[in-house]
Scaffold this motif. Structure first.
Motif, PDB file in Angstrom:
ATOM      1  N   LYS A   1      -7.829   6.820   8.751  1.00  0.00           N
ATOM      2  CA  LYS A   1      -9.163   7.409   8.876  1.00  0.00           C
ATOM      3  C   LYS A   1     -10.027   7.069   7.682  1.00  0.00           C
ATOM      4  CE  LYS A   1     -10.343  11.727   9.470  1.00  0.00           C
ATOM      5  NZ  LYS A   1      -9.861  13.123   9.477  1.00  0.00           N
ATOM      6  N   GLU A   2     -11.311   6.842   7.971  1.00  0.00           N
ATOM      7  CA  GLU A   2     -12.276   6.563   6.919  1.00  0.00           C
ATOM      8  C   GLU A   2     -12.250   7.688   5.886  1.00  0.00           C
ATOM      9  OE1 GLU A   2     -16.104   6.016   8.721  1.00  0.00           O
ATOM     10  OE2 GLU A   2     -17.064   6.155   6.763  1.00  0.00           O
ATOM     11  N   GLY A   3     -12.206   7.310   4.630  1.00  0.00           N
ATOM     12  CA  GLY A   3     -12.183   8.311   3.565  1.00  0.00           C
ATOM     13  C   GLY A   3     -10.787   8.605   3.046  1.00  0.00           C
ATOM     14  N   SER A   4      -9.742   8.177   3.775  1.00  0.00           N
ATOM     15  CA  SER A   4      -8.365   8.415   3.320  1.00  0.00           C
ATOM     16  C   SER A   4      -8.151   7.773   1.960  1.00  0.00           C
ATOM     17  CB  SER A   4      -7.359   7.798   4.294  1.00  0.00           C
ATOM     18  OG  SER A   4      -7.470   8.367   5.572  1.00  0.00           O
ATOM     19  N   GLU A   5      -7.467   8.509   1.076  1.00  0.00           N
ATOM     20  CA  GLU A   5      -7.129   7.929  -0.221  1.00  0.00           C
ATOM     21  C   GLU A   5      -5.777   7.254  -0.143  1.00  0.00           C
ATOM     22  OE1 GLU A   5      -7.566   9.544  -3.983  1.00  0.00           O
ATOM     23  OE2 GLU A   5      -9.737   9.659  -3.730  1.00  0.00           O
ATOM     24  N   ILE A   6      -5.735   6.018  -0.547  1.00  0.00           N
ATOM     25  CA  ILE A   6      -4.485   5.269  -0.566  1.00  0.00           C
ATOM     26  C   ILE A   6      -4.370   4.597  -1.930  1.00  0.00           C
ATOM     27  CG2 ILE A   6      -4.448   4.871   1.937  1.00  0.00           C
ATOM     28  CD1 ILE A   6      -5.538   2.054   1.447  1.00  0.00           C
TER      29      ILE A   6
ATOM     30  N   ASP B   1       3.320  -3.139 -10.290  1.00  0.00           N
ATOM     31  CA  ASP B   1       4.064  -1.883 -10.442  1.00  0.00           C
ATOM     32  C   ASP B   1       3.205  -0.683 -10.830  1.00  0.00           C
ATOM     33  OD1 ASP B   1       6.463  -3.154  -9.772  1.00  0.00           O
ATOM     34  OD2 ASP B   1       6.755  -3.803 -11.860  1.00  0.00           O
ATOM     35  N   GLN B   2       1.885  -0.850 -10.791  1.00  0.00           N
ATOM     36  CA  GLN B   2       1.004   0.281 -11.081  1.00  0.00           C
ATOM     37  C   GLN B   2       0.329   0.725  -9.785  1.00  0.00           C
ATOM     38  OE1 GLN B   2       0.077   1.529 -14.330  1.00  0.00           O
ATOM     39  NE2 GLN B   2       1.764   0.295 -15.146  1.00  0.00           N
ATOM     40  N   LYS B   3       0.247   2.045  -9.590  1.00  0.00           N
ATOM     41  CA  LYS B   3      -0.503   2.578  -8.444  1.00  0.00           C
ATOM     42  C   LYS B   3      -1.982   2.605  -8.775  1.00  0.00           C
ATOM     43  CE  LYS B   3       0.585   6.626  -7.231  1.00  0.00           C
ATOM     44  NZ  LYS B   3       1.187   7.951  -7.521  1.00  0.00           N
ATOM     45  N   VAL B   4      -2.779   1.893  -8.013  1.00  0.00           N
ATOM     46  CA  VAL B   4      -4.220   1.842  -8.277  1.00  0.00           C
ATOM     47  C   VAL B   4      -4.951   2.434  -7.070  1.00  0.00           C
ATOM     48  CG1 VAL B   4      -6.147   0.367  -8.951  1.00  0.00           C
ATOM     49  CG2 VAL B   4      -3.831  -0.246  -9.642  1.00  0.00           C
ATOM     50  N   ARG B   5      -5.828   3.411  -7.343  1.00  0.00           N
ATOM     51  CA  ARG B   5      -6.471   4.214  -6.306  1.00  0.00           C
ATOM     52  C   ARG B   5      -7.476   3.400  -5.475  1.00  0.00           C
ATOM     53  NH1 ARG B   5      -9.643   8.976  -6.548  1.00  0.00           N
ATOM     54  NH2 ARG B   5     -10.553   8.241  -8.477  1.00  0.00           N
ATOM     55  N   ALA B   6      -7.477   3.656  -4.174  1.00  0.00           N
ATOM     56  CA  ALA B   6      -8.409   2.982  -3.262  1.00  0.00           C
ATOM     57  C   ALA B   6      -8.788   3.962  -2.159  1.00  0.00           C
ATOM     58  CB  ALA B   6      -7.758   1.736  -2.660  1.00  0.00           C
ATOM     59  N   ARG B   7      -9.844   3.639  -1.418  1.00  0.00           N
ATOM     60  CA  ARG B   7     -10.296   4.512  -0.336  1.00  0.00           C
ATOM     61  C   ARG B   7     -10.581   3.692   0.911  1.00  0.00           C
ATOM     62  NH1 ARG B   7     -14.817   7.889  -2.338  1.00  0.00           N
ATOM     63  NH2 ARG B   7     -15.878   5.886  -2.354  1.00  0.00           N
TER      64      ARG B   7
ATOM     65  N   LEU C   1       0.877  -1.170   0.000  1.00  0.00           N
ATOM     66  CA  LEU C   1       0.000   0.000   0.000  1.00  0.00           C
ATOM     67  C   LEU C   1       0.914   1.219   0.000  1.00  0.00           C
ATOM     68  CD1 LEU C   1      -2.579  -1.256   2.654  1.00  0.00           C
ATOM     69  CD2 LEU C   1      -3.018  -0.907   0.207  1.00  0.00           C
ATOM     70  N   VAL C   2       0.616   2.196  -0.856  1.00  0.00           N
ATOM     71  CA  VAL C   2       1.492   3.360  -0.992  1.00  0.00           C
ATOM     72  C   VAL C   2       0.668   4.641  -0.955  1.00  0.00           C
ATOM     73  CG1 VAL C   2       3.214   2.060  -2.318  1.00  0.00           C
ATOM     74  CG2 VAL C   2       1.408   3.318  -3.538  1.00  0.00           C
ATOM     75  N   ASP C   3       1.366   5.774  -0.764  1.00  0.00           N
ATOM     76  CA  ASP C   3       0.690   7.070  -0.846  1.00  0.00           C
ATOM     77  C   ASP C   3       0.816   7.601  -2.277  1.00  0.00           C
ATOM     78  OD1 ASP C   3       3.245   8.063  -1.136  1.00  0.00           O
ATOM     79  OD2 ASP C   3       3.313   9.024   0.837  1.00  0.00           O
ATOM     80  N   GLU C   4       0.352   8.841  -2.482  1.00  0.00           N
ATOM     81  CA  GLU C   4       0.330   9.396  -3.833  1.00  0.00           C
ATOM     82  C   GLU C   4       1.723   9.461  -4.453  1.00  0.00           C
ATOM     83  OE1 GLU C   4      -1.786  13.073  -4.012  1.00  0.00           O
ATOM     84  OE2 GLU C   4      -1.902  12.971  -6.211  1.00  0.00           O
ATOM     85  N   GLN C   5       2.738   9.675  -3.590  1.00  0.00           N
ATOM     86  CA  GLN C   5       4.116   9.758  -4.090  1.00  0.00           C
ATOM     87  C   GLN C   5       4.734   8.378  -4.327  1.00  0.00           C
ATOM     88  OE1 GLN C   5       3.067  11.918  -1.419  1.00  0.00           O
ATOM     89  NE2 GLN C   5       2.724  13.312  -3.148  1.00  0.00           N
TER      90      GLN C   5
END
Lengths: 357, 126
Positions: free
Chosen positions: A334-339, A345-351, A299-303
């Motif tokens: 926290k609920e709603g955090s974007e991770i 090797d692809q960043k795929v958006r999750a909440r 699990l990664v952040d936007e960077q």
């Protein structure tokens, strides 16, 4: 490889079999989605005889249980069940388990199949009171009959009033003409239903009676694959995936079964952890872009900086979307955090979302 | 299990149906059974030349994920767009509507090294 009393039956029914915790177990019959829907909407039966059962008996049985488990077993009354865990004294978990109070001096512990020996050894080393311990795992069969129609499907087989049974309570009685069967209003699916404990010698008779009685309700056999998707939709932890020797119950969201008002193995360390606050937490998340999270994906952040890892993930058959659980740094819990989940090797958006999903 | 004799197979459980210099590629009945209910097929190699044995995409099932390997070297021409809305076609019709990619074969003689249906059936014990 070990078998259950019903292994040959599963094979004859065309189940796909896999080794699981040393047992040859049915993972799938008709298909995971269809089986999942059967349990959510009707009623299905799992053979979970691989689970372990210990009987603890004696004047000090409760003392031993209080020492090794995190929940407060002194609050149990006869016929009641408690979800609990065995802390390892190092802010980790030996196993999670159910504690059944049969009477004041007799308890049954139900533990994960993969941990039977480990749990036995762990508990035995703290048995300073010579509480009688008996491992009945190898002679005990366990059928989980789960789904909204479970009570109606089974009622003709027993005098126990199934509909009136409270969640996390059990009764011993006659079931399908067999004496001393334990009927427990528990499960691992969130769909309601019962778990039925019987001696191996009666396993086939119980199975046949359950399927005959359940036929008008569309009863079907269900494999371990659907058991996993069902429990994950509910946010229930799976030992070895979401919790293990390195995760604390407080990090895992199991504070509600960690009663720091009592003393138990590792309670001082856990109290300290609670005071300081945990640095990571087990959260549920749903995918916002196409991709399915799998165990151990980062699990990664936007960077792209690693903030944790996936412990369980699947396409949810009920919700028709990809969901997962994983540990994240507290800043992202926290609920709603974007991770983001790193998938090939692809960043795929999750909440981060509340569980149950 | 059904392994049509007009197709060729790989030990990675792909099948290939040759039509002139082009071919359709999918996964076998054995493979779809092992994977279980398929959720989607992820293929980003359209227009690419992909060598034999290299990954041209992945298939995601409810419980697991698996890579897809090129049976022979060639160029990926097209992805079966029907699978976007109906990935279950891979489960229900693996050799027909469940095809995954259409490719241009780099060297038609490379087909000769693939498994026959009997060889493949023997390999998977079916």
């Amino acid at each position: 490889m070990k078998t259950t009393a019903l292994t040959d039956l599963h094979i004859s029914l065309g189940a796909k079999m896999v080794p699981f915790a040393g047992y040859n177990m049915p993972v799938q019959y008709a298909g995971v989605n269809a089986e999942h829907d059967t349990v959510r909407n009707a009623v299905g039966v799992f053979d979970v005889s691989h689970m372990g059962e210990f009987i603890l008996k004696g004047e000090h049985a409760l003392d031993l249980i209080q020492k090794v488990t995190s929940n407060d077993a002194s609050r149990l009354v006869d016929g009641k069940i408690q979800y609990s865990c065995l802390p390892n004294g190092k802010n980790g978990i030996v196993d999670d388990l159910l504690v059944y109070r049969i009477d004041e001096k007799t308890y049954m512990l139900v533990v994960n199949a993969s941990n039977i020996q480990k749990d036995w050894d762990w508990i035995a080393q703290f048995n300073e009171w010579d509480v009688e311990m008996k491992d009945i795992s190898d002679r005990t069969s366990l059928l989980a009959v789960q789904g909204p129609h479970a009570a109606a499907a089974l009622q003709s087989l027993t005098d126990i009033d199934l509909k009136s049974m409270e969640y996390y309570s059990f009764k011993k009685g006659t079931f399908a003409g067999i004496n001393n069967v334990v009927v427990s209003a528990t499960g691992y699916t969130g769909a309601g239903g019962f778990e039925i404990y019987a001696d191996n010698a009666h396993a086939r008779a119980v199975w046949d009676a359950v399927f005959a009685a359940g036929e008008p309700y569309g009863i079907k056999p269900i494999g371990l694959a659907a058991r996993d998707t069902l429990r994950l939709e509910m946010g229930f932890c799976l030992y070895g995936n979401d919790i293990d020797d390195t995760t604390s119950p407080l990090e895992a969201g199991l504070g509600w079964i960690t009663k720091l008002t009592k003393q138990f193995i590792g309670s001082d360390l856990l109290r300290e952890q609670k005071q300081q606050g945990v640095t990571r937490k087990l959260v549920g998340f749903e995918m916002l872009e196409r991709g399915i999270p799998r165990h151990d994906y980062p699990l990664v952040d936007e960077q792209g900086t690693v903030i944790g890892k996936v412990t369980s993930g699947t396409q949810s058959p009920s919700l028709k979307k990809a969901i997962g659980m994983g540990y994240v740094s507290i800043a992202y819990a926290k609920e709603g955090s974007e991770i983001y989940v790193l998938i090939r090797d692809q960043k795929v958006r999750a909440r981060v979302v509340k569980m149950p999903f | 299990m059904n392994f049509p004799s007009e197709l060729k197979y790989t030990s990675d459980h792909e099948w290939i149906r040759v039509e002139g210099g082009e071919a359709y590629v999918g996964i076998t009945e054995f493979a779809q059974r092992e994977l279980g209910d398929i959720v989607y097929i992820d293929i980003n190699t359209v227009g690419d030349e992909v060598a034999e044995g290299q990954v041209f995409g992945t298939v995601e099932a409810v419980k697991t994920v698996s890579e897809l390997f090129m049976p022979v070297s060639g160029t990926v021409l097209e992805v079966n767009s029907e699978l976007d809305a109906s990935p279950e076609l891979v489960n229900t019709d693996p050799y027909g509507k469940g095809w995954m990619v259409k490719i241009a074969i780099a060297d038609i003689s490379s087909i000769g090294t693939l498994l026959s249906s009997e060889d493949y059936a023997a390999q998977v014990g079916a």
